[in-house]
Design a protein around this motif. Structure first.
Motif, PDB file in Angstrom:
ATOM      1  N   ALA A   1      13.925 -13.329 -95.416  1.00 57.20           N
ATOM      2  CA  ALA A   1      12.961 -12.338 -94.821  1.00 57.20           C
ATOM      3  C   ALA A   1      11.846 -12.979 -93.973  1.00 57.20           C
ATOM      4  O   ALA A   1      11.473 -12.359 -93.183  1.00 57.20           O
ATOM      5  CB  ALA A   1      12.321 -11.418 -96.008  1.00 57.20           C
ATOM      6  N   LEU A   2      11.506 -14.197 -94.160  1.00 57.60           N
ATOM      7  CA  LEU A   2      10.649 -14.842 -93.647  1.00 57.60           C
ATOM      8  C   LEU A   2      10.921 -15.811 -92.368  1.00 57.60           C
ATOM      9  O   LEU A   2      10.261 -16.154 -91.868  1.00 57.60           O
ATOM     10  CB  LEU A   2       9.727 -16.097 -94.532  1.00 57.60           C
ATOM     11  CG  LEU A   2       8.928 -15.205 -95.519  1.00 57.60           C
ATOM     12  CD1 LEU A   2       8.562 -16.542 -96.637  1.00 57.60           C
ATOM     13  CD2 LEU A   2       7.724 -14.630 -95.195  1.00 57.60           C
TER      14      LEU A   2
ATOM     15  N   SER B   1       9.892 -22.133 -88.359  1.00 59.01           N
ATOM     16  CA  SER B   1      10.281 -20.930 -87.632  1.00 59.01           C
ATOM     17  C   SER B   1       9.400 -19.836 -88.196  1.00 59.01           C
ATOM     18  O   SER B   1       9.892 -18.535 -88.424  1.00 59.01           O
ATOM     19  CB  SER B   1      11.755 -20.502 -87.773  1.00 59.01           C
ATOM     20  OG  SER B   1      12.249 -20.329 -89.265  1.00 59.01           O
ATOM     21  N   TYR B   2       8.418 -20.325 -88.713  1.00 63.22           N
ATOM     22  CA  TYR B   2       7.451 -19.299 -89.478  1.00 63.22           C
ATOM     23  C   TYR B   2       6.192 -18.863 -88.681  1.00 63.22           C
ATOM     24  O   TYR B   2       5.833 -19.645 -87.763  1.00 63.22           O
ATOM     25  CB  TYR B   2       6.953 -20.006 -90.651  1.00 63.22           C
ATOM     26  CG  TYR B   2       5.840 -19.121 -91.593  1.00 63.22           C
ATOM     27  CD1 TYR B   2       6.503 -18.057 -92.380  1.00 63.22           C
ATOM     28  CD2 TYR B   2       4.611 -19.304 -91.500  1.00 63.22           C
ATOM     29  CE1 TYR B   2       5.448 -17.156 -93.060  1.00 63.22           C
ATOM     30  CE2 TYR B   2       3.724 -18.477 -92.214  1.00 63.22           C
ATOM     31  CZ  TYR B   2       4.238 -17.545 -92.957  1.00 63.22           C
ATOM     32  OH  TYR B   2       3.415 -16.750 -93.701  1.00 63.22           O
ATOM     33  N   ASP B   3       6.069 -17.557 -88.529  1.00 57.93           N
ATOM     34  CA  ASP B   3       4.993 -16.961 -87.798  1.00 57.93           C
ATOM     35  C   ASP B   3       3.748 -16.938 -88.503  1.00 57.93           C
ATOM     36  O   ASP B   3       3.582 -16.165 -89.594  1.00 57.93           O
ATOM     37  CB  ASP B   3       5.538 -15.476 -87.313  1.00 57.93           C
ATOM     38  CG  ASP B   3       4.475 -15.070 -86.263  1.00 57.93           C
ATOM     39  OD1 ASP B   3       3.699 -15.686 -85.923  1.00 57.93           O
ATOM     40  OD2 ASP B   3       4.599 -13.764 -86.061  1.00 57.93           O
ATOM     41  N   ARG B   4       2.755 -17.697 -88.417  1.00 54.95           N
ATOM     42  CA  ARG B   4       1.495 -17.755 -89.234  1.00 54.95           C
ATOM     43  C   ARG B   4       0.764 -16.687 -89.166  1.00 54.95           C
ATOM     44  O   ARG B   4       0.112 -16.285 -89.742  1.00 54.95           O
ATOM     45  CB  ARG B   4       0.751 -19.135 -88.596  1.00 54.95           C
ATOM     46  CG  ARG B   4       1.465 -20.333 -88.875  1.00 54.95           C
ATOM     47  CD  ARG B   4       0.813 -21.669 -88.363  1.00 54.95           C
ATOM     48  NE  ARG B   4       1.559 -22.767 -88.352  1.00 54.95           N
ATOM     49  CZ  ARG B   4       1.386 -23.743 -89.411  1.00 54.95           C
ATOM     50  NH1 ARG B   4       0.382 -23.669 -90.096  1.00 54.95           N
ATOM     51  NH2 ARG B   4       1.947 -24.941 -89.309  1.00 54.95           N
TER      52      ARG B   4
ATOM     53  N   ARG C   1       3.152  -9.649 -92.572  1.00 53.99           N
ATOM     54  CA  ARG C   1       3.901  -9.192 -93.434  1.00 53.99           C
ATOM     55  C   ARG C   1       4.552 -10.388 -94.351  1.00 53.99           C
ATOM     56  O   ARG C   1       4.807 -10.252 -95.507  1.00 53.99           O
ATOM     57  CB  ARG C   1       5.182  -8.795 -92.810  1.00 53.99           C
ATOM     58  CG  ARG C   1       6.475  -8.332 -93.457  1.00 53.99           C
ATOM     59  CD  ARG C   1       7.281  -7.548 -92.521  1.00 53.99           C
ATOM     60  NE  ARG C   1       7.932  -8.721 -91.483  1.00 53.99           N
ATOM     61  CZ  ARG C   1       8.800  -9.527 -91.805  1.00 53.99           C
ATOM     62  NH1 ARG C   1       9.534  -9.430 -92.798  1.00 53.99           N
ATOM     63  NH2 ARG C   1       9.140 -10.127 -90.635  1.00 53.99           N
ATOM     64  N   HIS C   2       4.571 -11.360 -93.780  1.00 54.80           N
ATOM     65  CA  HIS C   2       5.177 -12.742 -94.184  1.00 54.80           C
ATOM     66  C   HIS C   2       3.980 -13.297 -95.379  1.00 54.80           C
ATOM     67  O   HIS C   2       4.392 -13.610 -96.428  1.00 54.80           O
ATOM     68  CB  HIS C   2       5.083 -13.747 -93.454  1.00 54.80           C
ATOM     69  CG  HIS C   2       6.151 -13.725 -92.030  1.00 54.80           C
ATOM     70  ND1 HIS C   2       6.408 -14.417 -91.228  1.00 54.80           N
ATOM     71  CD2 HIS C   2       7.115 -13.008 -92.201  1.00 54.80           C
ATOM     72  CE1 HIS C   2       7.507 -13.889 -90.382  1.00 54.80           C
ATOM     73  NE2 HIS C   2       7.982 -13.012 -91.105  1.00 54.80           N
ATOM     74  N   HIS C   3       2.847 -13.001 -95.404  1.00 50.61           N
ATOM     75  CA  HIS C   3       1.811 -13.389 -96.468  1.00 50.61           C
ATOM     76  C   HIS C   3       1.993 -12.501 -97.559  1.00 50.61           C
ATOM     77  O   HIS C   3       1.876 -12.758 -98.797  1.00 50.61           O
ATOM     78  CB  HIS C   3       0.343 -13.253 -95.976  1.00 50.61           C
ATOM     79  CG  HIS C   3      -0.120 -14.358 -95.027  1.00 50.61           C
ATOM     80  ND1 HIS C   3      -0.130 -15.540 -95.041  1.00 50.61           N
ATOM     81  CD2 HIS C   3      -0.082 -14.129 -93.649  1.00 50.61           C
ATOM     82  CE1 HIS C   3      -0.340 -16.414 -94.060  1.00 50.61           C
ATOM     83  NE2 HIS C   3      -0.523 -15.289 -93.160  1.00 50.61           N
TER      84      HIS C   3
END
Length: 267
Positions: free
Chosen positions: A171-172, A236-239, A243-245
């Motif tokens: 999902a991340l 490949s993570y959008d800091r 939503r990721h947090h």
């Protein structure tokens, strides 16, 4: 007068005109050699590419099992500190990489405190089962069936933790992570669970202090670890994505019901 005398004794027949054609043999040999070499090269190319594909996927998903057991006493002691007191870890969370002829790889756990291992998860899982059997025995209800139920619960909880980590990475947008890495990260939960069960055996009320503490520490440890996997390994993570947090926070909060379920001893 000119009779057919046939094959008379002492007489030789004239040689028959049956000599092989050297051009036919040359063409045949060249053609068969060309076909044989072509098929051999084609088969070798297919086999080579197939071998590279299998090796790349095996290394990507499974890695080398021996890598995860290269530990010593110093590593185990420091790793337990990181698991039980992650906020006291002042060093970096990234793994140490080294250059090899085939590319980059990570140093084994004996040289890197942030490397995953399977020694601690397996030992913690075994300790958890022993403490569960001791708890059931203290209640006077010990039986092989009761212990087998706890064993099945432990494996199911480990699998649930593995799926949680895998789905969270998916999902991340973190790409692929070696399967044994995730197995190791999920198995570290049994360190806190075993400690909670031991606290209940020593003093029942201490369970309600130790269990929330170990849950909180495990949540922090997993969040730090997953961020490291996303930042330094998957890249490949959008800091900036909130939503990721939230997904990372959900992964940490999910440790509480998991610990409560595995800490409940069925007698």
């Amino acid at each position: 007068m000119y009779e057919d005398l046939g094959a008379q004794p002492g007489m030789q027949r004239p040689p028959s005109n049956t000599a092989p054609n050297p051009f036919n043999n040359a063409f045949y040999g060249a053609g068969s050699g060309f076909i044989r070499d072509g098929l051999g090269a084609y088969g070798e190319r297919i086999f080579g590419s197939g071998t590279e594909y299998v090796q790349s996927n095996v290394s990507k998903y499974f890695s080398d099992p021996q890598y995860y057991f290269q530990v010593n006493n110093q590593y185990v002691k420091n790793k337990l500190k990181v698991i039980l007191f992650p906020f006291l870890h002042r060093g970096h969370w990234t793994r140490i990489a080294e250059q090899i002829p085939g590319g980059l790889t990570h140093k084994p756990p004996i040289y890197d405190i942030n490397a995953p291992d399977l020694y601690i998860p397996f030992m913690a899982f075994g300790t958890y089962l022993v403490l569960c059997g001791l708890t059931i025995g203290l209640l006077g209800k010990f039986s092989p069936e009761a212990l087998s139920i706890q064993f099945s619960k432990g494996l199911l909880g480990w699998l649930a933790q593995l799926l949680l980590l895998r789905l969270s990475l998916y999902a991340l947008g973190g790409g692929e992570a070696p399967l044994l890495d995730l197995v190791a990260y999920g198995g570290y939960a049994f360190v806190g669970i075993a400690l909670s069960v031991l606290a209940r055996i020593v003093w029942s009320y201490s369970y309600y202090v130790v269990m929330p503490w170990t849950c909180l520490c495990m949540g922090i440890f997993l969040v730090k670890t997953m961020k490291r996997v996303l930042f330094a390994e998957a890249r490949s993570y959008d800091r900036d994505s909130s939503r990721h947090h939230y997904l990372l926070l959900f992964m940490a909060v999910a440790q509480f019901p998991l610990f409560l379920w595995l800490g409940y001893i069925i007698a």
